[in-house]
Design a protein around this motif. Structure first.
Motif, PDB file in Angstrom:
ATOM      1  N   VAL A  88       0.857  -1.192   0.000  1.00 52.47           N
ATOM      2  CA  VAL A  88       0.000   0.000   0.000  1.00 52.47           C
ATOM      3  C   VAL A  88       0.890   1.238   0.000  1.00 52.47           C
ATOM      4  O   VAL A  88       1.890   1.266   0.704  1.00 52.47           O
ATOM      5  N   ASP A  89       0.520   2.228  -0.802  1.00 54.78           N
ATOM      6  CA  ASP A  89       1.249   3.502  -0.773  1.00 54.78           C
ATOM      7  C   ASP A  89       0.336   4.518  -0.093  1.00 54.78           C
ATOM      8  O   ASP A  89      -0.563   5.066  -0.715  1.00 54.78           O
ATOM      9  N   ARG A  90       0.570   4.760   1.209  1.00 52.83           N
ATOM     10  CA  ARG A  90      -0.311   5.664   1.949  1.00 52.83           C
ATOM     11  C   ARG A  90      -0.043   7.114   1.574  1.00 52.83           C
ATOM     12  O   ARG A  90       1.093   7.527   1.445  1.00 52.83           O
ATOM     13  N   LYS A  91      -1.137   7.887   1.451  1.00 45.79           N
ATOM     14  CA  LYS A  91      -0.986   9.304   1.118  1.00 45.79           C
ATOM     15  C   LYS A  91      -0.290  10.032   2.265  1.00 45.79           C
ATOM     16  O   LYS A  91       0.569  10.879   2.051  1.00 45.79           O
ATOM     17  N   TYR A  92      -0.700   9.719   3.502  1.00 47.96           N
ATOM     18  CA  TYR A  92      -0.091  10.337   4.675  1.00 47.96           C
ATOM     19  C   TYR A  92       0.624   9.264   5.491  1.00 47.96           C
ATOM     20  O   TYR A  92       0.025   8.222   5.774  1.00 47.96           O
ATOM     21  N   PRO A  93       1.875   9.509   5.930  1.00 45.42           N
ATOM     22  CA  PRO A  93       2.550   8.491   6.742  1.00 45.42           C
ATOM     23  C   PRO A  93       1.907   8.314   8.113  1.00 45.42           C
ATOM     24  O   PRO A  93       2.011   7.263   8.719  1.00 45.42           O
ATOM     25  N   PHE A  94       1.213   9.359   8.597  1.00 47.41           N
ATOM     26  CA  PHE A  94       0.753   9.362   9.993  1.00 47.41           C
ATOM     27  C   PHE A  94      -0.734   9.058  10.159  1.00 47.41           C
ATOM     28  O   PHE A  94      -1.242   9.000  11.264  1.00 47.41           O
ATOM     29  N   LYS A  95      -1.468   8.923   9.052  1.00 49.55           N
ATOM     30  CA  LYS A  95      -2.871   8.521   9.212  1.00 49.55           C
ATOM     31  C   LYS A  95      -3.283   7.633   8.045  1.00 49.55           C
ATOM     32  O   LYS A  95      -2.706   7.711   6.961  1.00 49.55           O
TER      33      LYS A  95
ATOM     34  N   GLU B  80      -2.236  -2.544  14.104  1.00 49.18           N
ATOM     35  CA  GLU B  80      -0.974  -2.637  14.856  1.00 49.18           C
ATOM     36  C   GLU B  80       0.219  -2.460  13.917  1.00 49.18           C
ATOM     37  O   GLU B  80       1.188  -1.776  14.242  1.00 49.18           O
ATOM     38  N   GLY B  81       0.098  -3.054  12.722  1.00 46.84           N
ATOM     39  CA  GLY B  81       1.164  -2.906  11.733  1.00 46.84           C
ATOM     40  C   GLY B  81       1.310  -1.454  11.299  1.00 46.84           C
ATOM     41  O   GLY B  81       2.427  -0.925  11.162  1.00 46.84           O
ATOM     42  N   LEU B  82       0.171  -0.781  11.116  1.00 50.42           N
ATOM     43  CA  LEU B  82       0.208   0.629  10.704  1.00 50.42           C
ATOM     44  C   LEU B  82       0.837   1.489  11.790  1.00 50.42           C
ATOM     45  O   LEU B  82       1.653   2.374  11.505  1.00 50.42           O
ATOM     46  N   VAL B  83       0.473   1.228  13.038  1.00 49.40           N
ATOM     47  CA  VAL B  83       1.020   2.014  14.154  1.00 49.40           C
ATOM     48  C   VAL B  83       2.538   1.810  14.224  1.00 49.40           C
ATOM     49  O   VAL B  83       3.299   2.775  14.396  1.00 49.40           O
ATOM     50  N   ALA B  84       2.966   0.554  14.030  1.00 48.83           N
ATOM     51  CA  ALA B  84       4.410   0.280  14.046  1.00 48.83           C
ATOM     52  C   ALA B  84       5.102   1.042  12.918  1.00 48.83           C
ATOM     53  O   ALA B  84       6.293   1.358  12.993  1.00 48.83           O
ATOM     54  N   ASP B  85       4.332   1.381  11.874  1.00 47.62           N
ATOM     55  CA  ASP B  85       4.878   2.080  10.718  1.00 47.62           C
ATOM     56  C   ASP B  85       4.685   3.608  10.833  1.00 47.62           C
ATOM     57  O   ASP B  85       4.884   4.334   9.862  1.00 47.62           O
ATOM     58  N   GLY B  86       4.242   4.084  11.992  1.00 55.47           N
ATOM     59  CA  GLY B  86       4.162   5.533  12.211  1.00 55.47           C
ATOM     60  C   GLY B  86       2.768   6.141  12.174  1.00 55.47           C
ATOM     61  O   GLY B  86       2.629   7.364  12.284  1.00 55.47           O
ATOM     62  N   VAL B  87       1.735   5.308  12.021  1.00 58.47           N
ATOM     63  CA  VAL B  87       0.378   5.863  11.934  1.00 58.47           C
ATOM     64  C   VAL B  87      -0.153   6.191  13.329  1.00 58.47           C
ATOM     65  O   VAL B  87      -0.019   5.408  14.264  1.00 58.47           O
ATOM     66  N   ARG B  88      -0.768   7.395  13.480  1.00 60.34           N
ATOM     67  CA  ARG B  88      -1.315   7.806  14.771  1.00 60.34           C
ATOM     68  C   ARG B  88      -2.837   7.870  14.751  1.00 60.34           C
ATOM     69  O   ARG B  88      -3.484   7.904  15.778  1.00 60.34           O
TER      70      ARG B  88
ATOM     71  N   GLN C 213      -7.660   0.055  22.381  1.00 59.58           N
ATOM     72  CA  GLN C 213      -6.639  -0.499  23.297  1.00 59.58           C
ATOM     73  C   GLN C 213      -5.252  -0.505  22.657  1.00 59.58           C
ATOM     74  O   GLN C 213      -4.264  -0.739  23.347  1.00 59.58           O
ATOM     75  N   ILE C 214      -5.166  -0.303  21.351  1.00 61.61           N
ATOM     76  CA  ILE C 214      -3.859  -0.433  20.678  1.00 61.61           C
ATOM     77  C   ILE C 214      -2.922   0.702  21.121  1.00 61.61           C
ATOM     78  O   ILE C 214      -3.232   1.879  20.936  1.00 61.61           O
TER      79      ILE C 214
END
Ligand code: 5AD
Ligand code: SF4
Length: 488
Positions: free
Chosen positions: A188-195, A233-241, A272-273
């Protein structure tokens, strides 16, 4: 899994062997195959090949486009922002007729690019492709299109692109009537790294009389909670808030699972994450919004103070005709319950004017609900006749001039109440997730409060992706100007 892990799996694939049957491994195989073919073409062309994915429509399409971009980048295409690329893919919408018209219009322009670039391929996918008459028209009059696929096989993009690269002179069409599976675990190429958006379900079972979505997106299917949690959880580990849980009607999430789970229970697991700061969701159907959900929203501050609650019409009679399964009174009572539990919540909505049979009195009921609810903002639509839906064959279609007049009156009211409502936070300090440098003024950054209202304030690029406290100085209609305050 992040994109580096895909890279390792894909690099180890031997494309001389036959393609595996099971997903997502089959797609990894085709990514590698397409990658080799693309490298060969690019070698001959003496330059890297580029792509552009253009999204029409809703958040679900935006998320699908991120998946398509992820796959194309993994194949080796370079992303560009212009449509004179070597592969242009339109991810289409068909919820209203004007979305279709725009696609046909833009295809003409793409054709002129293609005449100048022998490597260019044009692909069309998404909701509009699920309509038979569209595919027929494309086959008859738009022979220069290389690839057509629908909503049920987006995950097969690598396989289809590989085929298109092998056969640039063919028109490859793959449309399915339903999804046999939900394939995730693709780049996946996310538009925003943080969301990020996260699909929690696909399709819709509601069959509102005007709406084409159930026909083009198919029946409702929920993903298992464990898969959703692991993805987040994977997204959060990758910087998503911040995540936005996506579905046509998230309030009916989980009903068809082998072990049914309510949306409220899913939300409780998501909050809970660790490391996840904000959770949003879209869209809520008023008929299914439970008291359990209101309680959970009130309990957990991580759940954003925003509800998008499509009204469609304020007239109980029209709502019945629309098959919405709530009344004006039950909608207003729901809003009261939400506001009692979560007083600072922002409410937004979708409203349709000119539904067949809508009288002036029906329309006044809609205005009355807008006055009473006081939405922060509202998307207003002119009813669009979609062939195949029950409303399309109704007799009482409303004349254009009447609809236009009602639309203008509704818009004026929505803007007035929206402005008044949005300004209620003036003078307060609020947390803002910074999204980008302001597009008009480089000395400002732009972000969103948890209620989704936009705030601009002085700052620089180092703040992007951070949640900072901002004093809201002045409300300008639908957004605020503010300044950052240091917190201890
Ligand atoms: N005409 C106008 N608006 C429509 N919507 C859905 N179908 C139609 C239609 N045929 C609107 C609804 C929905 C939003 C996504 O699009 O308001 O909530
Ligand atoms: Fe369309 Fe109604 Fe389903 Fe929303 S809930 S996608 S308006 S049918």
């Amino acid at each position: 899994m992040n994109n580096q892990s895909y890279e390792q799996i894909i690099n180890s694939i031997d494309t001389r062997k036959p393609a595996p049957e099971n997903e997502p491994f089959r797609q990894y195989y085709f990514i590698e195959r397409a990658r080799r073919k693309l490298a060969e073409i690019s070698g001959k062309a003496g330059r890297p090949l580029t792509f552009n994915v253009v999204t029409f429509g809703c958040q679900m399409n935006a998320r699908d486009s991120e998946k398509l971009r992820g796959i194309l980048e993994e194949i080796g295409y370079r992303k560009v922002e212009t449509e004179d690329a070597d592969l242009v893919l339109y991810n289409t919408c068909t919820v209203r007729e004007n979305a279709n018209t725009r696609v046909y219009g833009r295809l003409g322009k793409l054709h002129s690019y293609k005449k100048k670039n022998p490597h260019m391929m044009i692909g069309l996918c998404g909701c509009m492709m699920q309509e038979d008459h569209v595919v027929t028209k494309l086959k008859e009059s738009y022979r220069f299109v290389n690839l057509i696929f629908g909503t049920h096989n987006i995950y097969k993009a690598a396989e289809l692109i590989s085929e298109a690269l092998d056969h640039p002179d063919r028109m490859i069409i793959d449309i399915r009537q339903s999804s046999d599976r939900m394939v995730e675990q693709l780049p996946v190429d996310r538009k925003y790294p943080f969301k990020s958006g996260v699909n929690i379900m696909y399709g819709c079972n509601n069959f509102c009389s005007y709406c084409i979505v159930p026909y083009v997106r198919g029946r409702e299917k929920s993903r298992e909670p464990i898969e959703i949690i692991q993805e987040i959880e994977g997204l959060v580990a990758d910087g998503v808030r911040e995540v936005m849980l996506l579905g046509q009607n998230v309030n009916s999430y989980g009903k068809t699972l082998e072990n049914p789970v309510s949306f409220a229970r899913l939300l409780e697991q998501v909050v809970q994450i660790d490391g996840l700061d904000r959770v949003r969701f879209m869209t809520s159907h008023p008929k299914d919004l439970s008291d359990e959900l209101i309680e959970v929203m009130a309990k957990y501050p991580k759940i954003c103070r925003h509800l998008h609650l499509p009204l469609q019409s304020g007239s109980t009679k029209i709502l019945k005709d629309m098959n919405r399964r709530y009344t004006k009174e039950s909608y207003l009572a729901l809003v009261d319950r939400i506001r009692a539990a979560i007083p600072d919540i922002s409410l937004t909505t979708d409203i349709i004017v000119g539904y067949p049979g809508e009288t002036e009195d029906d329309f006044l009921e809609t205005l009355d609900v807008v006055e009473k609810v006081r939405y922060d903002s509202a998307f207003t639509f002119i009813y669009s006749r979609r062939s195949g839906t029950p409303a399309a064959s109704m007799e009482d279609q409303i004349p254009e001039d009447v609809v236009k007049d009602r639309f203008d009156r509704l818009l004026a009211l929505v803007q007035k109440t929206g402005r008044e409502q949005t300004s209620r936070f003036t003078g307060q300090d609020k947390d803002v997730l910074v999204e980008q440098i302001n597009e008009q003024d480089e000395s400002l950054v732009t972000g969103r409060m948890d209620n989704n209202i936009v705030v601009h304030f002085p700052g620089d690029g180092s703040l992007i992706g951070q949640i900072v406290t901002v004093h809201l100085d002045e409300c300008h209609g639908f957004y605020y100007m503010g300044h950052r305050i240091e917190t201890v």
